[in-house]
Write an enzyme that holds these catalytic residues in place. Structure first.
Site, short mmCIF file in Angstrom:
data_model
loop_
_atom_site.label_atom_id
_atom_site.label_comp_id
_atom_site.label_asym_id
_atom_site.label_seq_id
_atom_site.Cartn_x
_atom_site.Cartn_y
_atom_site.Cartn_z
N GLY A 40 2.27 1.88 10.68
CA GLY A 40 3.19 3.03 10.57
C GLY A 40 3.89 3.41 11.86
O GLY A 40 4.47 4.48 11.96
N ASN A 49 0.87 -1.18 0.00
CA ASN A 49 0.00 0.00 0.00
C ASN A 49 0.91 1.23 0.00
O ASN A 49 1.56 1.52 0.99
CB ASN A 49 -0.88 -0.03 1.26
N LEU A 50 0.96 1.92 -1.14
CA LEU A 50 1.88 3.06 -1.26
C LEU A 50 1.31 4.35 -0.67
O LEU A 50 2.00 5.37 -0.64
CB LEU A 50 2.27 3.26 -2.73
N LYS A 51 0.06 4.30 -0.24
CA LYS A 51 -0.61 5.45 0.39
C LYS A 51 -0.44 6.72 -0.46
O LYS A 51 -0.50 6.65 -1.68
CB LYS A 51 -0.09 5.64 1.81
N GLU A 53 -5.10 -5.76 10.37
CA GLU A 53 -4.12 -4.70 10.57
C GLU A 53 -4.46 -3.95 11.86
O GLU A 53 -5.33 -3.05 11.86
CB GLU A 53 -4.17 -3.70 9.42
N SER A 77 3.44 -2.48 10.22
CA SER A 77 4.88 -2.44 10.48
C SER A 77 5.63 -3.71 10.06
O SER A 77 6.60 -4.10 10.71
CB SER A 77 5.15 -2.08 11.94
N HIS A 122 -9.58 0.26 5.05
CA HIS A 122 -8.25 0.54 5.64
C HIS A 122 -8.41 1.47 6.85
O HIS A 122 -9.26 2.37 6.84
CB HIS A 122 -7.33 1.17 4.59
C1 PEP Z 1 -0.81 -0.19 5.81
O1 PEP Z 1 -0.94 1.01 5.58
O2 PEP Z 1 -1.66 -0.98 5.39
C2 PEP Z 1 0.34 -0.63 6.59
C3 PEP Z 1 0.38 -1.87 6.96
O3 PEP Z 1 1.30 0.32 6.88
P1 PEP Z 1 2.73 0.07 7.56
O4 PEP Z 1 3.33 -1.16 6.94
O5 PEP Z 1 3.50 1.30 7.28
O6 PEP Z 1 2.49 -0.15 9.02
#
Ligand code: PEP
Length: 235
Positions: A161, A6-8, A155, A191, A86
């Site tokens: 993050g 997920n590049l956000k 998640e 993470s 999300h």
């Molecule tokens: C996400 O945004 O779905 C995610 C898992 O972010 P991160 O890996 O940065 O925690």
């Protein structure tokens, strides 16, 4: 396994094209299913093994929904995968479960592959397992858990993050609970990075990962894809 990025709200259109090109080289050499969710402005028709999806869309074909995109804009690029639920859309952008379920129904009716995210905030985790599972169960309201093109991503909000992750035992425990709700492939996200992905992918009932910040460099994401291959070949 499913290895998703997920590049956000990161990378320009040009950077995303280079990123997908590089990741595609790794995906071609791998047995994993690789998904990438770029920023909406970077969507395009990618003729790649990497499957490109949208981080968001409005549940409509087209219409008066300022700032949103609908099916017509996704169809232009042949996009058939969407991320729904999300935590940033739930908690930062204020999407309700009702609206999320509406999106789910719409994109299911269009045959999309849906990566559906669930997860608890820190306070719910600290309130104990029963309250935490009740919170997560509410995120299944209005969701067809038997939909054939469904992928679920667990998640924990507090792990996204932050560099924090649940223990492997906790991931195993929650994934076992979530598998009782749906037999769809179940990803872990929060993470995940190069130095913990092997451990995470070795946990029972973890069918893949959804990676945010650590996937932003194609080289790192490629290493994660290679690690998934190594784990699979050792099993
Ligand atoms: C996400 O945004 O779905 C995610 C898992 O972010 P991160 O890996 O940065 O925690």
């Amino acid at each position: 396994m499913i290895i998703a990025a997920n590049l956000k709200t990161n990378l320009t259109r040009h950077e995303t094209a280079s990123y997908i090109e590089e990741v595609n080289r790794c995906a071609l050499a791998s047995k994993q299913d690789v998904l990438v969710f770029p920023a909406i402005s970077s969507l395009d028709s990618f003729d790649t093994k990497v499957e490109v999806g949208t981080q968001n869309a409005y549940p409509t074909q087209k219409g008066a929904f300022t700032g949103e995109i609908g099916l017509e804009q996704l169809d232009e690029f042949g996009i058939k995968i969407i991320l729904i639920g999300h935590s940033e859309r739930r908690h930062v952008l204020g999407e309700s479960q009702e609206f999320i379920a509406q999106k789910f129904r719409y994109f299911k009716s269009q045959g999309f592959k849906i990566v559906y995210c669930v997860g608890e905030p820190k306070a719910k985790r600290e309130a104990g397992k029963a309250e935490m599972m009740e919170y997560i169960a509410a995120q299944y309201a209005g969701i067809d858990t038997e939909y054939e093109n469904l992928i679920i991503a667990y998640e924990p909000v507090w792990a996204i993050g932050t560099g924090l992750t649940p223990t492997l035992e906790d991931i195993e425990d929650i994934h076992a609970e979530l598998k009782k709700k749906s037999s769809a492939p179940l990803l872990y996200g929060g993470s995940v990075k190069v130095n913990n992905i092997k451990d995470v992918l070795s946990v029972k009932n973890v069918d893949g990962v959804l990676v945010g910040s650590a996937a932003l460099y194609a080289e790192h994401f490629c290493t994660m894809i290679q690690y998934a291959d190594e784990i699979e070949s050792n099993n």
